[in-house]
Design an enzyme around this catalytic site. Structure first.
Site, mmCIF file in Angstrom:
data_model
loop_
_atom_site.group_PDB
_atom_site.id
_atom_site.type_symbol
_atom_site.label_atom_id
_atom_site.label_comp_id
_atom_site.label_asym_id
_atom_site.label_seq_id
_atom_site.Cartn_x
_atom_site.Cartn_y
_atom_site.Cartn_z
ATOM 1 N N CYS A 96 -40.255 46.313 31.826
ATOM 2 C CA CYS A 96 -41.241 46.721 30.866
ATOM 3 C C CYS A 96 -41.066 46.020 29.700
ATOM 4 O O CYS A 96 -40.160 45.906 28.948
ATOM 5 C CB CYS A 96 -41.358 48.243 30.492
ATOM 6 N N CYS A 435 -69.015 47.157 38.191
ATOM 7 C CA CYS A 435 -69.537 48.519 38.987
ATOM 8 C C CYS A 435 -69.713 48.262 40.665
ATOM 9 O O CYS A 435 -70.461 47.260 41.066
ATOM 10 C CB CYS A 435 -70.816 48.966 38.536
ATOM 11 N N CYS A 438 -73.102 48.659 42.269
ATOM 12 C CA CYS A 438 -74.395 47.992 41.324
ATOM 13 C C CYS A 438 -75.018 47.187 42.360
ATOM 14 O O CYS A 438 -76.360 46.883 42.282
ATOM 15 C CB CYS A 438 -73.917 47.584 40.132
#
Length: 530
Positions: A96, A435, A438
């Site tokens: 991390c 999307c 879409c």
């Protein structure tokens, strides 16, 4: 250079070298035992990092800083927490980046707390390697810091420099204030702190003093310091007068000294600190971003520019900021720092090549853009409008497109003309590039538009919601199909995406109007999805 700065730089150097030697592509069979000791320095690593370049005192400081942090694992974690009154735990993972940044600061704080005689035990745990123990401690993300007081944990709410960790840990363990009783300690204190709150009291008792202590305990970020000696107080705050009770805030230039002139009440002291602790123009960084975002100053002006472009404007902006001190927060963001600037610029749909000024009213969630040159008059007028609530909100938009096409391209700037004020019935498709559904819907709508080509009193439009905004277009699910009938554009009909072409065509024929009938169509309809 302060010892803490030298230490921080040294620790970061060592940490980077460690990370370079530990490839992220290690196989499952590789020995990961040393990962838990990321804060430790063994003899082999010491030789690889050329410690000859370090002064002996610096190397010793580095070793001490790392060794005072206790490593936890599945076997000892619960015992350490139960057998120690105060334990500040850092949960991290070796991969991390935020953990890597925080660990050397945590180690620096551990050493300083130890030197100050603090009762707080500083500990760390590799939360990925010791999943069971980390889970029992309540560590869910990385990095996470939790203070355990007699076995009960409380989330860390302070800053992320070594100094800020020390301040928070002391505040939350019974030492919210540093008391200075000599000029020598005061001079040393001033050298070590860039921001602090100073209180002068004849006696450390009474209602005013109690409120001062409450405020010092509640505040999470700033060191509070107290004295009874006016000479010492003048070292901390040179402009202090001979007052019975005094409180002031000292911070970085250019507005270094702020005097508290209200009644001594915890809430008012905290408000004074919150509204005055930032510089006239605060430079946004990873370390202070959380404090900027959570500031109680809800009116904020952001200046985006690369460093070389900002410098010529800095004095101008500071002069304007001074007029709105404690009313509007001014924040500078280096536009070359994508991780800091891009999230904001995306909200405006901008990719600036020169400095720009934006603003936010976080009370109502509105954003604004200075669409003129950055001059004292323009900037002051922009800020005045922000404060008075007279600025027109900014809605991002693509450039106005060329007219024509089977399906008209609608953008934020043309939404009123193309949709709301159009004399035609409008079938609008709202989409976003990301999307998944879409593209399929767009192909279906193209066929539908082709079917109705030449139909009077009807047009099809399409708008990319990721690049365009309008106050009357509020969508949270994509794709969205809306039908704006003649005479009632303020109440568009939501169309189900599940309808096939035949059903969509029937819907249009049923709801299309050729004239205005007092705002009511020839057939009753509902705003609900069909």
């Amino acid at each position: 250079m302060r010892k803490s700065n030298v230490l921080s730089l040294t620790l970061i150097l060592i940490l980077l070298l460690v990370l370079l030697h530990q490839s992220p592509f290690l196989s499952a069979g590789d020995d990961l035992a040393d990962l838990d000791e990321l804060l430790s320095i063994d003899e082999e690593l010491e030789s690889e990092t050329n410690t000859e370049a370090l002064k002996p005192s610096e190397a010793e400081i580095l070793k001490r800083a790392q060794r005072v942090v206790l490593g936890l694992n599945n076997e000892n974690a619960k015992k350490v927490i139960n057998e120690n009154e105060l334990v500040l735990v850092l949960g991290y993972t070796p991969w991390c980046p935020r953990s890597a940044e925080l660990m050397p600061r945590f180690a620096e704080a551990a050493m300083r707390l130890k030197e100050m005689g603090s009762e707080v035990l500083m500990a760390k745990i590799d939360a990925e390697r010791y999943v069971k123990a980390a889970g029992e401690l309540g560590i869910r993300g990385y990095p996470t810091m939790i203070l355990f007081v007699n076995g009960t944990g409380r989330s860390y709410t302070g800053g992320f420099t070594g100094d800020e960790i020390v301040i928070w840990a002391r505040k939350k363990t019974g030492h919210p204030i540093m008391r200075l009783s000599s000029t020598t300690t005061a001079e040393d204190f001033v050298k070590g702190y860039e921001i602090y709150v100073v209180g002068l009291f004849e006696e450390y008792e009474g209602t005013e003093y109690e409120e001062f202590v409450k405020a010092a305990t509640t505040d999470n970020d700033i060191q509070f310091v107290e004295t009874k000696d006016l000479t010492i107080a003048k070292i901390l705050f040179p402009n202090i007068g001979a007052e019975e009770h005094f409180l002031g805030l000292v911070k970085s230039e250019p507005e270094r000294f702020e005097k508290f002139e209200d009644s001594f009440q915890e809430e008012k002291i905290l408000q004074f600190v919150e509204y005055n602790k930032f510089a006239l123009v605060t430079t946004l960084t990873e370390l202070n971003s959380a404090r900027v975002y959570s500031s109680p100053m809800k009116l904020q002006v952001f200046i985006f520019a690369e460093a070389d472009d900002f410098k010529p404007q800095q004095l101008l902006i500071q002069n304007v900021a001074r007029k709105y001190k404690s009313k509007i927060m001014f924040v500078y963001v280096d536009s070359s720092e994508d991780n800091l600037a891009k999230p904001f610029l995306t909200l405006f749909g901008l990719e600036p090549e020169e400095p720009i000024v934006t603003a936010f009213d976080n009370r109502i969630g509105s954003k604004y853009l200075l669409e003129s040159d950055i001059t004292p008059t323009n900037l002051e007028g922009f800020c005045s409008g922000l404060l008075q609530g007279t600025l027109a909100p900014y809605f991002k938009s693509e450039p106005i497109p060329d007219a024509g096409g089977l399906i008209e391209k609608v953008v934020g700037r043309t939404f009123d003309a193309s949709v709301m004020n159009s004399p035609e019935n409008v079938f609008l498709e709202v989409y976003t590039p990301w999307c998944m559904d879409c593209e399929t819907t767009s192909k279906q709508i193209a066929k539908l538009a082709k079917h109705f080509e030449g139909q009077k009193n009807l047009k099809f439009g399409r708008i990319d919601f990721s690049l365009n905004e309008h106050p009357k277009l509020q969508i949270d699910n994509f794709p969205a199909l809306l039908f704006y009938p003649v005479g009632d554009k303020s109440n568009p009909i939501k169309i189900s995406k599940k309808l096939n072409l035949k059903e969509l065509a029937a819907f249009i024929k049923e709801n299309m109007r050729s004239e205005v009938n007092n705002g009511v169509s020839s057939k009753d309809r509902t705003k609900d999805e069909l």
